[in-house]
Every structure is written in structure tokens, then in C-alpha cells.
Write a protein that holds these residues in place. Structure first.
Motif, PDB file in Angstrom:
ATOM      1  N   CYS A  80       0.533  -0.425   0.217  1.00  0.00           N
ATOM      2  CA  CYS A  80       0.354   0.282   0.016  1.00  0.00           C
ATOM      3  C   CYS A  80       0.899   1.339  -0.014  1.00  0.00           C
ATOM      4  O   CYS A  80       0.191   2.176   0.582  1.00  0.00           O
ATOM      5  CB  CYS A  80      -0.974  -0.571   1.304  1.00  0.00           C
ATOM      6  SG  CYS A  80      -0.424  -0.422   2.778  1.00  0.00           S
TER       7      CYS A  80
ATOM      8  N   ASP B  75       2.512   3.789  -1.984  1.00  0.00           N
ATOM      9  CA  ASP B  75       1.563   5.147  -1.506  1.00  0.00           C
ATOM     10  C   ASP B  75       0.160   6.109  -0.576  1.00  0.00           C
ATOM     11  O   ASP B  75       0.370   6.781  -0.757  1.00  0.00           O
ATOM     12  CB  ASP B  75       0.293   5.458  -3.640  1.00  0.00           C
ATOM     13  CG  ASP B  75       1.545   5.257  -4.518  1.00  0.00           C
ATOM     14  OD1 ASP B  75       2.442   5.570  -4.588  1.00  0.00           O
ATOM     15  OD2 ASP B  75       1.808   4.610  -5.400  1.00  0.00           O
ATOM     16  N   ASP B  76      -0.672   5.355  -0.479  1.00  0.00           N
ATOM     17  CA  ASP B  76      -1.581   5.465   0.527  1.00  0.00           C
ATOM     18  C   ASP B  76      -0.804   5.657   1.457  1.00  0.00           C
ATOM     19  O   ASP B  76      -0.920   6.671   2.849  1.00  0.00           O
ATOM     20  CB  ASP B  76      -2.701   4.917   0.156  1.00  0.00           C
ATOM     21  CG  ASP B  76      -3.870   5.118  -0.347  1.00  0.00           C
ATOM     22  OD1 ASP B  76      -3.771   6.181  -1.096  1.00  0.00           O
ATOM     23  OD2 ASP B  76      -4.471   4.071  -0.272  1.00  0.00           O
TER      24      ASP B  76
ATOM     25  N   ARG C 281       1.469   8.841   1.114  1.00  0.00           N
ATOM     26  CA  ARG C 281       0.708  10.296   0.790  1.00  0.00           C
ATOM     27  C   ARG C 281      -0.315  10.273   1.855  1.00  0.00           C
ATOM     28  O   ARG C 281      -0.600  12.022   2.335  1.00  0.00           O
ATOM     29  CB  ARG C 281      -0.503   9.353  -0.020  1.00  0.00           C
ATOM     30  CG  ARG C 281      -1.127  10.814  -0.912  1.00  0.00           C
ATOM     31  CD  ARG C 281      -1.790  10.672  -1.894  1.00  0.00           C
ATOM     32  NE  ARG C 281      -3.312   9.615  -1.401  1.00  0.00           N
ATOM     33  CZ  ARG C 281      -4.279   9.478  -1.266  1.00  0.00           C
ATOM     34  NH1 ARG C 281      -4.517  10.658  -0.648  1.00  0.00           N
ATOM     35  NH2 ARG C 281      -5.038   7.916  -0.867  1.00  0.00           N
ATOM     36  N   ILE C 282      -1.191   9.453   3.044  1.00  0.00           N
ATOM     37  CA  ILE C 282      -2.560  10.154   3.706  1.00  0.00           C
ATOM     38  C   ILE C 282      -1.383  10.537   4.773  1.00  0.00           C
ATOM     39  O   ILE C 282      -1.804  11.459   5.390  1.00  0.00           O
ATOM     40  CB  ILE C 282      -3.174   8.760   3.908  1.00  0.00           C
ATOM     41  CG1 ILE C 282      -4.094   8.061   2.890  1.00  0.00           C
ATOM     42  CG2 ILE C 282      -3.837   9.162   5.208  1.00  0.00           C
ATOM     43  CD1 ILE C 282      -4.560   7.493   3.270  1.00  0.00           C
TER      44      ILE C 282
ATOM     45  N   TYR D 239      -5.697   5.285   8.814  1.00  0.00           N
ATOM     46  CA  TYR D 239      -5.244   5.544   7.516  1.00  0.00           C
ATOM     47  C   TYR D 239      -4.566   3.324   7.925  1.00  0.00           C
ATOM     48  O   TYR D 239      -3.944   3.109   8.722  1.00  0.00           O
ATOM     49  CB  TYR D 239      -4.189   5.174   6.609  1.00  0.00           C
ATOM     50  CG  TYR D 239      -4.150   4.758   5.221  1.00  0.00           C
ATOM     51  CD1 TYR D 239      -4.570   4.375   4.141  1.00  0.00           C
ATOM     52  CD2 TYR D 239      -3.052   3.915   5.779  1.00  0.00           C
ATOM     53  CE1 TYR D 239      -5.138   3.433   3.152  1.00  0.00           C
ATOM     54  CE2 TYR D 239      -2.899   2.693   4.534  1.00  0.00           C
ATOM     55  CZ  TYR D 239      -3.379   2.714   3.054  1.00  0.00           C
ATOM     56  OH  TYR D 239      -3.154   1.631   2.217  1.00  0.00           O
TER      57      TYR D 239
ATOM     58  N   TYR E 297      -4.139  -0.481   6.466  1.00  0.00           N
ATOM     59  CA  TYR E 297      -4.440  -2.160   5.787  1.00  0.00           C
ATOM     60  C   TYR E 297      -3.602  -3.351   5.696  1.00  0.00           C
ATOM     61  O   TYR E 297      -2.676  -3.186   5.608  1.00  0.00           O
ATOM     62  CB  TYR E 297      -3.263  -1.696   3.954  1.00  0.00           C
ATOM     63  CG  TYR E 297      -3.430  -1.777   3.275  1.00  0.00           C
ATOM     64  CD1 TYR E 297      -4.329  -2.267   1.342  1.00  0.00           C
ATOM     65  CD2 TYR E 297      -2.208  -3.045   3.212  1.00  0.00           C
ATOM     66  CE1 TYR E 297      -4.281  -2.972   0.670  1.00  0.00           C
ATOM     67  CE2 TYR E 297      -2.147  -4.274   1.881  1.00  0.00           C
ATOM     68  CZ  TYR E 297      -3.253  -3.443   0.687  1.00  0.00           C
ATOM     69  OH  TYR E 297      -3.384  -4.474  -0.336  1.00  0.00           O
TER      70      TYR E 297
END
Length: 229
Positions: free
Chosen positions: A29, A31-32, A35-36, A215, A217
């Protein structure tokens, strides 16, 4: 404890030069996951003071620097070779300070507007995590942020196995070589992950406000907290 620290230094010294290029393959995961945290790292200051705990190669800091190009960065890591990569990354950045030390023992002389960490704190025991979170709170300015992008333990054995199986399946299909996979699996033996809900409770008990997981994942989670006063 010291034996584990030595192993952490050894493992990450060995991987320093290849660390960044493997990140996207080892973090499904990716990028997220970065990024987040950057998106919620909000401050009104044009040149905030930012401390990166377990900074490694400075990857996380580099994303924050894109958002705050005038920021004053402090990177601390136990691996000198990882920080050497960070120094190469920030060659043209004058406002970066590097500290080679164990951040659980280091006595910080300054205070910070934003404290970040990525994939480092999960190498600590529960007691060490709690002590570190308290230390971080003590060196944060009023109206400041703490963001920890890290790995957490599944809250039941079934969930943890599910997390691990998913990660293993994805990294084995990522194109990493057998040698790279073996090295990654060896590094997981250094992990001392703690459940997400317990860490949220620790942060609240220490005094952080607005604590949340912004976030998640599988094992990968981003914890957020503010220091108001």
C-alpha cells in the motif's frame, strides 16, 4: 534489549543502499501509506521544525519536505549507513540535522512542531513504545502533531495470520529476488508489533488529543495525535 538493537543495526546497515528501491515492493500500500500521513501533517508554519524518529534513508522526510520546502528537519536513526543515504538524498538541503543514536535513549535538546516516524517503532517492546511515546510528547511544541506510519499486530491470532499471509503473497509476486525476499523475512524476526487499539490507548493516556488511526491496510497503519498544550 541491546542484542536486539545490534541486530537492527546489522540488518539495516546491510540493506541501506537497496532500501528505497525495495520499499514499493515490500509495502503493498506504499502510495497511500505515505500520501495520507503527509496530507494530515498540517501546520500554519512555513518553516516547521520536523523530527523524524528512526528516519532511515529519509524517505518519509523527503515527502514532508515537498510539502514544507522551508522546514527544518532533524533525522535520528541508529544505523549510520542508513543516514548516509539520507545525506545523499538531502545534499542540497541546508536545514537538515542528522543524529546517529538510539532514539529511545537520546536526550533531545530541541522541541518540534511535527514528529514523524515510519516503520521503526514496531521494533520496540510494549514498554519501550510507551516510554518513547511519552518522550515524544515531552519534546513537542504546543499545537503540534505526531504521525506514526508503522506496522501493528493483528488483534487475534487468526487476524495476524491473515495479515501475514496476505503480505507474503503480495511480496512474493512483486518481482523481488529470492535473496531480497530472504533478507526481508529475516528482518521480520526483529519485529515486536503491538495491537493498534493498545497503542491508541497509550497515546491517549499520555495526553495526546484527537488520537486516531487515519489509515489502515492489514498490518500497515497510520496513527495520529496532537499536542494542544
Amino acid at each position: 534489549m541491546e542484542t536486539n538493537r545490534s541486530k537492527v543495526i546489522e540488518r539495516f546497515d546491510d540493506i541501506a543502499s537497496e532500501y528505497d528501491q525495495q520499499r514499493r515492493k515490500l509495502i503493498p500500500c506504499f502510495d497511500d501509506f505515505y500520501r495520507i500521513p503527509v496530507s494530515v501533517a498540517s501546520t500554519t508554519k512555513e518553516s516547521p521544525t520536523i523530527l523524524d524518529i528512526g528516519a532511515g534513508t529519509g524517505l518519509f522526510s523527503s515527502f514532508l519536505l515537498e510539502k514544507y520546502p522551508q522546514a527544518k528537519l532533524t533525522l535520528i536513526d541508529i544505523s549510520e549507513k542508513m543516514l548516509e543515504v539520507a545525506k545523499s538524498r538531502f545534499t542540497n538541503q541546508p536545514n537538515v540535522t542528522y543524529i546517529v543514536d538510539d532514539y529511545t535513549k537520546h536526550e533531545f535538546a530541541d522541541t518540534y512542531d511535527i514528529v514523524i516516524s515510519s516503520l521503526s517503532i514496531h521494533h520496540l517492546t510494549d514498554a519501550e513504545k510507551k516510554n518513547l511515546y511519552a518522550k515524544i510528547f515531552s519534546i513537542m511544541n504546543n499545537d503540534s502533531l505526531f504521525i506514526n506510519a508503522d506496522q501493528v499486530l493483528g488483534h487475534t491470532p487468526y487476524i495476524e495470520t491473515m495479515y501475514k499471509d496476505d503480505w507474503k503473497k503480495k511480496v512474493e509476486g512483486s518481482g523481488l529476488s529470492t535473496t531480497e525476499l530472504t533478507s526481508a523475512y529475516e528482518r521480520t524476526k526483529l519485529d515486536k508489533m503491538s495491537p493498534l487499539d493498545e497503542q491508541i490507548t497509550w497515546l491517549k493516556d499520555i495526553g495526546f488529543s484527537d488520537v486516531d488511526c487515519v489509515y489502515k491496510y492489514f498490518n500497515f497503519a497510520v496513527l495520529f495525535g496532537r499536542k494542544l498544550k
